[in-house]
Design a protein around this motif. Structure first.
Motif, mmCIF file in Angstrom:
data_model
loop_
_atom_site.group_PDB
_atom_site.id
_atom_site.type_symbol
_atom_site.label_atom_id
_atom_site.label_comp_id
_atom_site.label_asym_id
_atom_site.label_seq_id
_atom_site.Cartn_x
_atom_site.Cartn_y
_atom_site.Cartn_z
ATOM 1 N N LYS A 263 -57.275 -67.632 62.170
ATOM 2 C CA LYS A 263 -56.122 -67.479 63.067
ATOM 3 C C LYS A 263 -56.272 -66.291 64.016
ATOM 4 O O LYS A 263 -55.446 -66.098 64.896
ATOM 5 C CB LYS A 263 -54.827 -67.291 62.251
ATOM 6 C CG LYS A 263 -54.492 -68.437 61.349
ATOM 7 C CD LYS A 263 -53.945 -69.592 62.124
ATOM 8 C CE LYS A 263 -53.494 -70.697 61.173
ATOM 9 N NZ LYS A 263 -52.983 -71.838 61.927
ATOM 10 N N LYS B 24 -58.290 -64.437 66.946
ATOM 11 C CA LYS B 24 -59.238 -64.653 68.048
ATOM 12 C C LYS B 24 -59.299 -63.366 68.864
ATOM 13 O O LYS B 24 -58.407 -62.535 68.796
ATOM 14 C CB LYS B 24 -58.777 -65.795 68.959
ATOM 15 C CG LYS B 24 -58.348 -67.056 68.249
ATOM 16 C CD LYS B 24 -59.509 -67.777 67.646
ATOM 17 C CE LYS B 24 -58.970 -68.970 66.880
ATOM 18 N NZ LYS B 24 -59.703 -70.102 66.825
ATOM 19 N N GLU C 234 -51.260 -68.138 65.478
ATOM 20 C CA GLU C 234 -52.505 -67.480 65.858
ATOM 21 C C GLU C 234 -52.243 -66.158 66.579
ATOM 22 O O GLU C 234 -51.154 -65.943 67.124
ATOM 23 C CB GLU C 234 -53.318 -68.389 66.780
ATOM 24 C CG GLU C 234 -53.741 -69.693 66.128
ATOM 25 C CD GLU C 234 -54.415 -70.621 67.106
ATOM 26 O OE1 GLU C 234 -55.628 -70.848 66.947
ATOM 27 O OE2 GLU C 234 -53.734 -71.110 68.027
ATOM 28 N N ILE D 77 -55.601 -69.690 72.135
ATOM 29 C CA ILE D 77 -54.667 -69.941 71.042
ATOM 30 C C ILE D 77 -53.509 -70.775 71.561
ATOM 31 O O ILE D 77 -53.257 -70.830 72.768
ATOM 32 C CB ILE D 77 -54.124 -68.642 70.402
ATOM 33 C CG1 ILE D 77 -53.291 -67.837 71.401
ATOM 34 C CG2 ILE D 77 -55.254 -67.814 69.810
ATOM 35 C CD1 ILE D 77 -52.491 -66.699 70.784
#
Length: 164
Positions: free
Chosen positions: A121, A123, A73, A23
């Motif tokens: 967004k 992860k 993120e 990110i």
């Protein structure tokens, strides 16, 4: 549930030198799941994680904006070691939820984050793998967050109830 939330300028996770996720600016969140955690804990953590104000506003005033406000993120990493107790100098992880149950609740956490925010967004690392987490901490800002039914609080709550 327990989370260690770090505001980052960038973060990535690798397994055996293979990039799993990365990110830019946002939050890196280490997530621990206790053996007694439920969907209620997941809901609380998702709500708090998405609304905690760790970012400045356009005028530079601190602690005004959340990750959603800034469209940033989130990199989540499962980390059972957050539920440790030291027995002498050796950690004991018996309070951490084990295997498939932990993975199921962690996946529920990720799904609810995506549903409540933006799935693109969110992860994560690789559940159960030996991971290397690389972060560029921003500030540094590091916040701990515990769900109300956190395993560390259960004993204290029970002791208080038994005294009444």
């Amino acid at each position: 549930m327990k989370a260690i939330i770090q505001r980052v300028t960038s973060a990535k996770v690798t397994v055996n030198e293979e990039l799993i996720s990365s990110i830019g600016r946002g939050l890196c969140v280490l997530v621990g799941i206790c053996q007694d955690d439920t969907e209620k804990d997941v809901d609380f953590m998702v709500r708090k994680l998405l609304s905690i104000r760790l970012f400045e506003d356009p005028t530079g005033k601190r602690w005004q904006k959340c990750v959603k406000d800034e469209n940033l993120e989130i990199l989540c990493i499962s980390q059972f070691t957050l539920y440790h107790r030291l027995k002498g100098n050796k950690p004991d992880f018996h309070m951490a939820m084990q295997g498939p149950d932990a993975q199921s609740l962690y996946n529920s956490f990720l799904r609810k984050l995506g549903t409540s925010y933006n799935v693109d967004k969110i992860k994560d690392g690789k559940f159960g793998a030996y991971m290397q987490v690389h972060i560029q901490n921003d500030g540094p800002v590091t916040i701990t967050l515990d769900s109300p039914n956190n395993g560390n609080n259960k004993t204290e709550t029970n002791e208080v109830k038994s005294e009444s």
